[in-house]
Every structure is written in structure tokens, then in C-alpha cells.
Design a protein around this motif. Structure first.
Motif, mmCIF file in Angstrom:
data_model
loop_
_atom_site.group_PDB
_atom_site.id
_atom_site.type_symbol
_atom_site.label_atom_id
_atom_site.label_comp_id
_atom_site.label_asym_id
_atom_site.label_seq_id
_atom_site.Cartn_x
_atom_site.Cartn_y
_atom_site.Cartn_z
ATOM 1 N N CYS A 1 0.807 -1.231 0.000
ATOM 2 C CA CYS A 1 0.000 0.000 0.000
ATOM 3 C C CYS A 1 0.833 1.270 0.000
ATOM 4 O O CYS A 1 0.500 2.236 -0.698
ATOM 5 N N GLN A 2 1.924 1.286 0.781
ATOM 6 C CA GLN A 2 2.680 2.516 0.962
ATOM 7 C C GLN A 2 3.897 2.623 0.053
ATOM 8 O O GLN A 2 4.196 3.701 -0.453
ATOM 9 N N MET B 1 2.474 1.205 -3.749
ATOM 10 C CA MET B 1 1.263 1.929 -4.155
ATOM 11 C C MET B 1 0.368 1.054 -5.039
ATOM 12 O O MET B 1 -0.220 1.522 -6.018
#
Length: 247
Positions: free
Chosen positions: A177-178, A181
Motif C-alpha cells: 500500500c505505501q 502503491m
């Protein structure tokens, strides 16, 4: 010293007031104030605060008294002496402003995690990260909520509903997610391909797929489809060439 009225907390640190003895000259009749600045760092060990000291500070510092009042509203409970000492330590020991502590409490209450251990862990983490303004806290909470939302979606994709994620699993999801992405729909495709090739959920295999796609600039399911088609076409060409060579 604070509870005895010998040390007064101010916004810039502490003021130590020394009252002159009887019989001093007129020039010495006024109290002399010395500035004791706050230390930039903090002690490794959390200090212990008495209720007398906390009461004395909250009486003279509207920020502290306001902190306790708002904390009871956010946490929906009457604060115990232990709760008050914990919150005061966030303000005095960790150096977090009241508005940042309020943001922290609101975030924790929203997640349903308001145990003393959890709040202290989060507060120390924020202090270590230098989250000491309302703007920084707001931005960080938005980031955390985005991760929580993505984690919830990914749990649904992977069919994990009735158990907590392990630290390793959370680390994988945080990476996707971080760092990568990767949108949830791309994670869903990676999961399908993982099960197709391994017969089960294999976190390391999924991670390798998503890492490869990220390195190739693939961010959509359509791009994955195009990549697969190009791969199968190239494989078909190699097969036909090999058959002609043998013939």
C-alpha cells in the motif's frame, strides 16, 4: 517543586522564583525569576508524577486542565489518577502539544483501541517521529487511516475475516500500500495468480508478483492483461520456431 509553588510551568519552560530573606535591601525586595529551559530530548525512563504535582500544574496551566476535560469526552470515561498521569506524561515527558494528544486519542478511540499500553506505545512512536504539530498529526492520521482502509479491503480479497493479521502479514500489506502503491484490484489479480500457481495463499509469492509489476511500472489490471498476452505471444513464437527447427 511545582506542587510546593517554588517552580512555575510556563509555555517556554519553568520559572523558579526565589523570595529574598527578611531584612534585605530595598533593591532585593523583588523576587528574582530564573529561566529553566526545557530539554530538547527526553529521559529514556518515563518519570513518575504525583497527583499533587499534576493538580498544581493543571491549576496554573489551562492547556493541561483542558487536556483532561477533553480526554474524558473523547474516551467517554472518568479519568483515573493513572489515566491523568499517563496523559500528563505525554505533555510533559514526550513534549506533545495538547492538540496533538487530542488527535492521538481521537484516532485511538475511532479504532476502539484505548488501553493504556496502546496509547503509550502510539504516543512514544509519534514523539520519536517528530509529530509535534496539529498539521503533522492530521497528515499522519490521514496516512494511517488510508492504510487501515486498504488493509480492510485486502483482508476481504484474501478471505481473512475471523483472525488478526500477523506482524509479517501486516508488513507485506504495508509494503504493497505505501511503498509499491498497489491498488486493491491489482492485489486481487496477484492473489488469483498466486492461488493458480501455488494452490494456496502464499504471501512471498504474491509479494514477488507485486514487486515485479511495480518495477515494470504496472499499476492497473489492464496492464497485467497486456503483459500476459505479450508473454503468451512470445512463448507461442518460440514454440513454433522450435517445431520448425526440429522439422
Amino acid at each position: 517543586w511545582t506542587s510546593q509553588g517554588e517552580l512555575m510551568r510556563t509555555e517556554n519552560g519553568y520559572e523558579l522564583t526565589v523570595t529574598p530573606k527578611k531584612g534585605s535591601s530595598p533593591k532585593q525586595e523583588k523576587s528574582t525569576t530564573f529561566r529553566v529551559p526545557k530539554a530538547k530530548g527526553r529521559n529514556v525512563t518515563k518519570p513518575s508524577y504525583s497527583m499533587a504535582e499534576i493538580d498544581a500544574v493543571s491549576t496554573n496551566d489551562k492547556h493541561v486542565s483542558g487536556l483532561f476535560y477533553q480526554a474524558e469526552t473523547i474516551l467517554n470515561k472518568i479519568l483515573t489518577p493513572s489515566d491523568m498521569e499517563m496523559l500528563f506524561s505525554f505533555y510533559d515527558w514526550l513534549g506533545l502539544p495538547v492538540e496533538v494528544i487530542m488527535m492521538l486519542l481521537s484516532y485511538a478511540a475511532k479504532r476502539g483501541k484505548t488501553t493504556k499500553r496502546y496509547l503509550e506505545t502510539v504516543a512514544m512512536d509519534w514523539a520519536d517521529k517528530g509529530i509535534d504539530t496539529f498539521e503533522a498529526a492530521e497528515a499522519y492520521v490521514s496516512q494511517l487511516e488510508a492504510v487501515d482502509s486498504a488493509e480492510h479491503q485486502i483482508r476481504g480479497i484474501l478471505g481473512i475475516y475471523e483472525r488478526a493479521l500477523t506482524q509479517t502479514e501486516r508488513k507485506y500489506i504495508k509494503t504493497w500500500c505505501q511503498e509499491l502503491m498497489s491498488p486493491p484490484e491489482l492485489v486481487s489479480v496477484a492473489y488469483d495468480k498466486t492461488v493458480e500457481h501455488t494452490g494456496k495463499l502464499t504471501w512471498s509469492y504474491m509479494n514477488k508478483l507485486l514487486q515485479t509489476w511495480a518495477a515494470e511500472g504496472i499499476t492497473t489490471t489492464e496492464q497485467v492483461k497486456q503483459r500476459d498476452e505479450a508473454f503468451y505471444q512470445a512463448q507461442s513464437v518460440r514454440t513454433n520456431t522450435s517445431d520448425k527447427t526440429r522439422t
